[in-house]
Each structure stands twice: as structure tokens, then as C-alpha cells.
Design an enzyme around this catalytic site. Structure first.
Site, PDB file in Angstrom:
ATOM      1  CE1 TYR A  28      -9.611   1.811   6.618  1.00 13.17           C
ATOM      2  CE2 TYR A  28      -8.595   2.587   8.645  1.00 13.17           C
ATOM      3  CZ  TYR A  28      -8.520   2.339   7.289  1.00 13.17           C
ATOM      4  OH  TYR A  28      -7.364   2.602   6.604  1.00 13.17           O
ATOM      5  CE  LYS A  29      -7.918  -1.204   4.681  1.00  9.09           C
ATOM      6  NZ  LYS A  29      -8.478  -0.305   3.657  1.00  9.09           N
TER       7      LYS A  29
ATOM      8  NE  ARG B  16     -10.336  -2.689  -3.113  1.00  6.30           N
ATOM      9  CZ  ARG B  16      -9.742  -2.111  -2.074  1.00  6.30           C
ATOM     10  NH1 ARG B  16      -8.524  -2.485  -1.715  1.00  6.30           N
ATOM     11  NH2 ARG B  16     -10.330  -1.132  -1.414  1.00  6.30           N
TER      12      ARG B  16
ATOM     13  CG  ASP C  90      -0.359  -2.987   6.507  1.00  5.14           C
ATOM     14  OD1 ASP C  90      -1.447  -3.374   6.998  1.00  5.14           O
ATOM     15  OD2 ASP C  90      -0.218  -1.857   6.002  1.00  5.14           O
TER      16      ASP C  90
ATOM     17  CG  PHE D 175      -2.021   0.993   1.124  1.00  9.70           C
ATOM     18  CD1 PHE D 175      -3.005   0.860   0.155  1.00  9.70           C
ATOM     19  CD2 PHE D 175      -2.083   2.079   1.977  1.00  9.70           C
ATOM     20  CE1 PHE D 175      -4.034   1.794   0.046  1.00  9.70           C
ATOM     21  CE2 PHE D 175      -3.101   3.014   1.879  1.00  9.70           C
ATOM     22  CZ  PHE D 175      -4.084   2.871   0.907  1.00  9.70           C
TER      23      PHE D 175
END
Length: 397
Positions: free
Chosen positions: A209-210, A356, A184, A113
Site C-alpha cells: 500500500y506504500k 517526513r 522487511d 518499525f
């Protein structure tokens, strides 16, 4: 056995919407609304500042850390929540570098990322010109773990394609070369079984939050292997990582264990919402979640390839090599995704051409997948994406 019908009923999802973007922002748990309201009225409202003691706010980061730790194979007392993922990346890599003072290289890959790479690049620039961020292709990581590498920093599941790194194998190779690992878990925690302890990982970070459904801006977490905790110097020496924060000493003394990795004041309102989400996760077994995830993603891939020949699979075909998301390439992917969203199927777009889709079994089932593909097939067959309004880029894609 996880009861997925029961977990789905615990989320507040809009009628008529198939939400395939929980890998970017999880939906709100029904209990979170009342839980936060109660915290604000009964705790903040009535207790005021005494809530730090009476309501146990100060212990929230460790308590939530242990609940997350169960999902990622972490030892009790080795995970703490707080701050943002970018801050935790900086904190972990900085501390890891100090464990290898004679080495100056951080190794990562170009599928990582970008924010992780930005944070490390900024850190290394501050440390001086002798430090290097070495970025290679994902398939070349193993060959580049050499004896000059101080830290291997990787995102386990690629945010674009869902391709997975082999955490255990790469950690073993890193340790054989004297390299510290930072993983990560942004697209791993709550998506796939993770075994930090079994893999002998050194550091790990992630967001909530995912897949963990903590809400926009929910706090991040950091893991430090117990064998390293007392050796780690927190580079971000925040007051809540101090051994005695309310002694207000001018000299910093790190707290014991994972407490030393705390930085700033914990976001109690956000952690209250996260606690409601973790109540649902407490009902789930990660092996069940993974099995259902694979079944859903396989169904999605098979049906999309049968009905939408314009789309090209960008994720690994082998389910064992991908996380809980599926990505397809399409030159007009942004417009096609906007057309999908307008029809109630929410995924997202990642440049340059990735559509996605995330699959969270806690609230997605086979009927959702079938409906999503039927709508996608209609959009593709009739070129419903080919309108100016769907091609107008918004700030968040």
C-alpha cells in the site's frame, strides 16, 4: 527508459495537491476504479463463487507475487501475496527460528518499525522464557551478529529517517555466523533497487500500500529463498497453504514451494486494485526510478536547507545511504506538517519531531518539489504553523 510523464498521467491525484506521502499510502491508479468495478460486476456479480475458477482468483496471490518479485530481485515463484505485513513478519520469523532449533535469540535494531518488534516479542513470549529479542542501535547490528543469534530481523530502510542497512554485507555476516535473515522491505519495494537473490537473503516481507500503490489495506507479501522453501514449516498453517485445501484433510500437509506460505483467503477486491497498480510498475525500471528519486531528494534537501534554517536534516546526507524519503527535524513538526497539508502539500509526521516526505518518481517531478518547498518556506518564515488548530493531534499523524 522509464517514461515518468506517462506514469504520472496514470494516477488520479487531486488538483493543486503535491503528494509527498506515497511512502505511507500510495495514490490511486486511474485504472483501479474501473478495474475493481468490473471485477465486482462481471466477476463477483455474475460468476458468484465460480469466480474462484472462472476468473482465476485462486491464482492471484502467486501471479502478483511474481510481478512484485521483479522489483525486489526475487526468483520466479518465490514470492506470494496475502494477509498483512504483521502476519508475514510473524510467519517469517517463526519459520526461520525453526531452522535454528539450538538458538534462542532474534536480533533487531531500535530503528525498526515498532510493529515488527511487537510481533516478534509476542512470538517469543509464546515460545517461552529462554527466547530473547535483542534490540541494539542500528550502527551496532554488525557487531552483535554472534553465534547465539538465530534470526537477524531488520527493516532495510528506516521508516523515520530513510537510513539504509547494507543488506548484502549484513546477510553475508549473518550467514558466516549461522544466522538466518528476515528483511522487511516495507520502505524498499518500489523505492530502491533490491536484489534478494544476489544478496542471498533467506526471508523477506513487505507491504503493497506504500510505494506499490495497492490501496489502504492492500495485501502483504513474503519471500522465501528457493533453497529453503521445502525445508520451511509454515508456523501459521492456514488452509490455503495446505497441499490440497479442498481435500479438507484434518492433518496439515504443507503445499509445494512458496504456496505453503499462504494462510487465509486472498482479498480479491484489494488484489484487483493492486493489479492495476502493478500495470504501471510493469512500465518502470528500478534503476531509472532510483536515479530520479535521488535527483528529487537532492533538490528537495538543497532547497529546504537554503530557505528553512529552522529545519534540521534527519536523513543521511549521502543519497546512497538513504531510501526514497527525506526527513527533517523541527520541534513543532506536527503543527508545521498540518499547515503544509492545509496548503495542499501532503507529507506526514513521526514522533517525536520528524517531518517526513516521500518521493515516488512515478508521480512526483521537479515542479512538484519546487512548489512544495516554496509553500514550506512561506509557512516557516511567517510562522503560519503557530495556530491552535494545527497543534491539535489527530488519531493518524
Amino acid at each position: 527508459m522509464t517514461d515518468f510523464k506517462a506514469t504520472k498521467a496514470m494516477f488520479d491525484l487531486p488538483d493543486g495537491v503535491v503528494y509527498l506521502d506515497g511512502n505511507s499510502l500510495g495514490p490511486v491508479p486511474k485504472a483501479a476504479t474501473s478495474r475493481v468495478a468490473e471485477m465486482m460486476t462481471e466477476e463477483w456479480g455474475k460468476m458468484l463463487i465460480t469466480g474462484w475458477n472462472k476468473a482465476g482468483w485462486m491464482g492471484f496471490p502467486i501471479g502478483l507475487g511474481d510481478r512484485i518479485g521483479r522489483l525486489i530481485g526475487a526468483e520466479p515463484g518465490s514470492v506470494v501475496t496475502g494477509d498483512t505485513l504483521s502476519i508475514k513478519v510473524y510467519q517469517a520469523v517463526a519459520s526461520a527460528l525453526e531452522l535454528c532449533p539450538d538458538r534462542k535469540v532474534v536480533l533487531s535494531d531500535n530503528g525498526n518499525f515498532p510493529s515488527d518488534l511487537y510481533m516478534v516479542d509476542g512470538l517469543l513470549r509464546s515460545l517461552g522464557p529462554d527466547y530473547e529479542l535483542r534490540v541494539v542501535a542500528p550502527e551496532d547490528v554488525a557487531a552483535n551478529i554472534t553465534e547465539d543469534v538465530a534470526v537477524l530481523m531488520l527493516t532495510e530502510v528506516d521508516y523515520r529517517s530513510g537510513r539504509m542497512h547494507d543488506m548484502k554485507a549484513l546477510t553475508e555476516l549473518a550467514h558466516a555466523n549461522g544466522t538466518i535473515t528476515v528483511w522487511d522491505l516495507a520502505h524498499s519495494a518500489g523505492a530502491i533497487p533490491v536484489d534478494l537473490s544476489g544478496c542471498n537473503a533467506d526471508f523477506a516481507v513487505g507491504c503493497t500500500y506504500k510505494y506499490l500503490n495497492g490501496g489502504p489495506g492492500a495485501p502483504a507479501f513474503i519471500y522465501v529463498a528457493p533453497r529453503l522453501t521445502d525445508r520451511v514449516r509454515p508456523a501459521l498453517s492456514g488452509w490455503l497453504g495446505h497441499e490440497a485445501p479442498f481435500s479438507f484433510d484434518l492433518d496439515y500437509r504443507p503445499g509445494s514451494g512458496i504456496e505453503r506460505m499462504r494462510v487465509g483467503t486472498p482479498p480479491i477486491i484489494q488484489m484487483t486494485a493492486l493489479s492495476a497498480a502493478m500495470d504501471i510498475w510493469d512500465m518502470a525500471d528500478m534503476a531509472d526510478v532510483r536515479a530520479k528519486s535521488i535527483a528529487l531528494t537532492e533538490l528537495f534537501i538543497n532547497r529546504v536547507e537554503a530557505t528553512c534554517p529552522e529545519l534540521r536534516l534527519a536523513s543521511p546526507r549521502d543519497a546512497k545511504q538513504r531510501g526514497s524519503q527525506v526527513s527533517f527535524r523541527f520541534e513543532e513538526g506536527y503543527a508545521a506538517m498540518q499547515a503544509l497539508i492545509a496548503r495542499g502539500v501532503i507529507g506526514d509526521f513521526r514522533a517525536p519531531d520528524i517531518m517526513r516526505f516521500g518521493f515516488t518518481p512515478l508521480f512526483i517531478d521537479e515542479q512538484d518539489v519546487e512548489r512544495a518547498v516554496d509553500i514550506l518556506a512561506d509557512i516557516m518564515a511567517n510562522r503560519l504553523w503557530d495556530t491552535p488548530e494545527y497543534k491539535q493531534r489527530q488519531r493518524v499523524t
